[in-house]
Design a protein around this motif. Structure first.
Motif, PDB file in Angstrom:
ATOM      1  N   SER A 169       0.829  -1.209   0.000  1.00 55.43           N
ATOM      2  CA  SER A 169       0.000   0.000   0.000  1.00 55.43           C
ATOM      3  C   SER A 169       0.859   1.253   0.000  1.00 55.43           C
ATOM      4  O   SER A 169       0.577   2.216  -0.708  1.00 55.43           O
ATOM      5  CB  SER A 169      -0.929   0.009   1.221  1.00 55.43           C
ATOM      6  N   LEU A 170       1.921   1.241   0.808  1.00 53.73           N
ATOM      7  CA  LEU A 170       2.812   2.396   0.853  1.00 53.73           C
ATOM      8  C   LEU A 170       3.506   2.596  -0.484  1.00 53.73           C
ATOM      9  O   LEU A 170       3.616   3.730  -0.977  1.00 53.73           O
ATOM     10  CB  LEU A 170       3.848   2.211   1.964  1.00 53.73           C
ATOM     11  N   GLY A 171       3.971   1.501  -1.090  1.00 59.28           N
ATOM     12  CA  GLY A 171       4.619   1.606  -2.392  1.00 59.28           C
ATOM     13  C   GLY A 171       3.671   2.118  -3.460  1.00 59.28           C
ATOM     14  O   GLY A 171       4.026   2.981  -4.270  1.00 59.28           O
ATOM     15  N   ALA A 172       2.418   1.609  -3.464  1.00 59.90           N
ATOM     16  CA  ALA A 172       1.428   2.063  -4.449  1.00 59.90           C
ATOM     17  C   ALA A 172       1.071   3.526  -4.233  1.00 59.90           C
ATOM     18  O   ALA A 172       0.887   4.280  -5.199  1.00 59.90           O
ATOM     19  CB  ALA A 172       0.174   1.194  -4.358  1.00 59.90           C
ATOM     20  N   ALA A 173       0.989   3.947  -2.969  1.00 61.87           N
ATOM     21  CA  ALA A 173       0.668   5.349  -2.674  1.00 61.87           C
ATOM     22  C   ALA A 173       1.789   6.273  -3.129  1.00 61.87           C
ATOM     23  O   ALA A 173       1.537   7.332  -3.727  1.00 61.87           O
ATOM     24  CB  ALA A 173       0.412   5.521  -1.182  1.00 61.87           C
ATOM     25  N   LEU A 174       3.038   5.896  -2.874  1.00 64.37           N
ATOM     26  CA  LEU A 174       4.159   6.729  -3.306  1.00 64.37           C
ATOM     27  C   LEU A 174       4.273   6.759  -4.825  1.00 64.37           C
ATOM     28  O   LEU A 174       4.602   7.792  -5.411  1.00 64.37           O
ATOM     29  CB  LEU A 174       5.466   6.216  -2.692  1.00 64.37           C
ATOM     30  N   LEU A 175       3.983   5.628  -5.463  1.00 61.43           N
ATOM     31  CA  LEU A 175       3.970   5.607  -6.924  1.00 61.43           C
ATOM     32  C   LEU A 175       2.893   6.545  -7.458  1.00 61.43           C
ATOM     33  O   LEU A 175       3.136   7.322  -8.385  1.00 61.43           O
ATOM     34  CB  LEU A 175       3.727   4.185  -7.430  1.00 61.43           C
ATOM     35  N   GLY A 176       1.690   6.475  -6.878  1.00 59.31           N
ATOM     36  CA  GLY A 176       0.609   7.359  -7.305  1.00 59.31           C
ATOM     37  C   GLY A 176       0.933   8.818  -7.080  1.00 59.31           C
ATOM     38  O   GLY A 176       0.623   9.676  -7.916  1.00 59.31           O
ATOM     39  N   LEU A 177       1.574   9.117  -5.962  1.00 59.52           N
ATOM     40  CA  LEU A 177       1.973  10.490  -5.667  1.00 59.52           C
ATOM     41  C   LEU A 177       2.971  11.005  -6.694  1.00 59.52           C
ATOM     42  O   LEU A 177       2.824  12.111  -7.237  1.00 59.52           O
ATOM     43  CB  LEU A 177       2.572  10.559  -4.257  1.00 59.52           C
ATOM     44  N   ALA A 178       3.983  10.192  -6.990  1.00 55.60           N
ATOM     45  CA  ALA A 178       5.003  10.605  -7.957  1.00 55.60           C
ATOM     46  C   ALA A 178       4.425  10.703  -9.361  1.00 55.60           C
ATOM     47  O   ALA A 178       4.671  11.682 -10.084  1.00 55.60           O
ATOM     48  CB  ALA A 178       6.163   9.609  -7.930  1.00 55.60           C
ATOM     49  N   ALA A 179       3.640   9.701  -9.764  1.00 54.77           N
ATOM     50  CA  ALA A 179       3.077   9.705 -11.120  1.00 54.77           C
ATOM     51  C   ALA A 179       2.115  10.863 -11.316  1.00 54.77           C
ATOM     52  O   ALA A 179       2.114  11.516 -12.367  1.00 54.77           O
ATOM     53  CB  ALA A 179       2.369   8.385 -11.396  1.00 54.77           C
TER      54      ALA A 179
END
Length: 311
Positions: free
Chosen positions: A21-31
């Motif tokens: 979840s943390l990885g997906a959230a950071l990916l979404g934030l960056a993207a």
């Protein structure tokens, strides 16, 4: 289902689920944040071609790893192969637009379809060769978090944090180049370097997103949050922050839904959440939303009728 979803949303569903979840959230934030500049610079099609051009590189990297005696499942090496393949696609795209009469969108379509077709053929050949551990390679098409390891999640989370840091450092030249390249050059901005930096940041988002949402859907994660944020503000800084927040929420909620509903793929869930936010913004955004525009037309009509009555 409700209890499992609540636990996942509160990072209480276990270490691995929280890490994903943390990885997906950071990916979404960056993207989302990078996508704000990509859409403003009108490079959405380029990012799409870049994503599809990664597929042959994944197959070639797998073959090289198995030839060296490995099982071909090392995510960093697969991403390096994908990155090199995407760079080759960008170079060919630039050559086509510079040396032929093809427009950029036509050249992009040619590169996108050619590389994607070659990648599908290569992955099919790999499945028939029965070498290494090819199971799961098809997950790069639509994303797959089920087989994600701790090291993979940390790589995605760390990469997302680095992208955000670089974007914060480069936000001024990127914004100036996106708004008015000619004025940016007069102000001393190297617009060619700024465009290259934006392409590299976009490529980094594409590579990190392959494991979570896949090469087909990563463009949606780059573009949809940015389009949604543009409905709420005209300031690039605000748009980037809003787009990043939308992408982060979608990444976290999508990963939580995938945990609560094991048969639900994470990538499509994330993209559907961003699209839902876009539809809601189309209706509710002040100034640009459908409801706001309808109310403005009603007020205008009333004003005209009152003016006509006074006359």
């Amino acid at each position: 289902m409700t209890d499992a979803l609540l636990q996942a949303l509160l990072f209480q569903a276990g270490y691995n689920a929280a890490l994903v979840s943390l990885g997906a959230a950071l990916l979404g934030l960056a993207a989302g944040a990078v996508g704000a500049f990509t859409t403003l610079r009108r490079r959405a099609l380029t990012s799409d071609a870049m994503a599809h051009a990664t597929l042959p590189g994944i197959g070639i990297a797998f073959l090289l790893m198995t030839a060296a005696g490995g099982d071909g499942r090392s995510l960093p090496i697969l991403l390096v192969g994908a990155g090199l393949s995407a760079v080759l696609g960008l170079v060919l795209l630039q050559r086509l637009t510079d040396t032929t009469r093809l427009t950029e969108d036509t050249a992009t379509g040619a590169i996108l379809s050619s590389f994607y077709g070659a990648g599908v053929v290569l992955l099919t050949v790999i499945q028939n060769l029965s070498i290494g551990r090819p199971a799961g390679l098809e997950g790069f098409l639509l994303g797959s978090t089920a087989g994600m390891l701790r090291a993979d999640a940390l790589l995605i989370a760390g990469g997302g944090a680095v992208i955000l840091g670089l974007l914060a450092l480069l936000r001024r030249p990127l914004a100036m180049t996106a708004f008015d390249p000619a004025h940016a050059r007069l102000m001393g901005v190297n617009t060619r370097a700024a465009d290259m930096a934006l392409l590299l940041l976009t490529l980094a988002c594409v590579l990190l997103g392959l494991r979570v949402v896949g090469l087909i859907l990563i463009v949606a994660l780059l573009i949809t949050p940015a389009l949604t944020a543009r409905l709420w503000s005209n300031r690039i800084g605000v748009v980037a922050l809003l787009a990043g927040a939308i992408g982060a929420v979608a990444g976290h909620v999508g990963a939580a839904l995938s945990f609560a509903l094991p048969d639900l793929p994470t990538g499509p869930a994330i993209v559907l959440i961003t699209f839902t936010a876009f539809l809601a913004s189309v209706l509710l955004a002040p100034g640009r939303g459908v409801i706001a525009r309808a109310l403005a037309r009603v007020r205008l009509a009333r004003g005209l009728r009152k003016g006509g009555a006074r006359a």
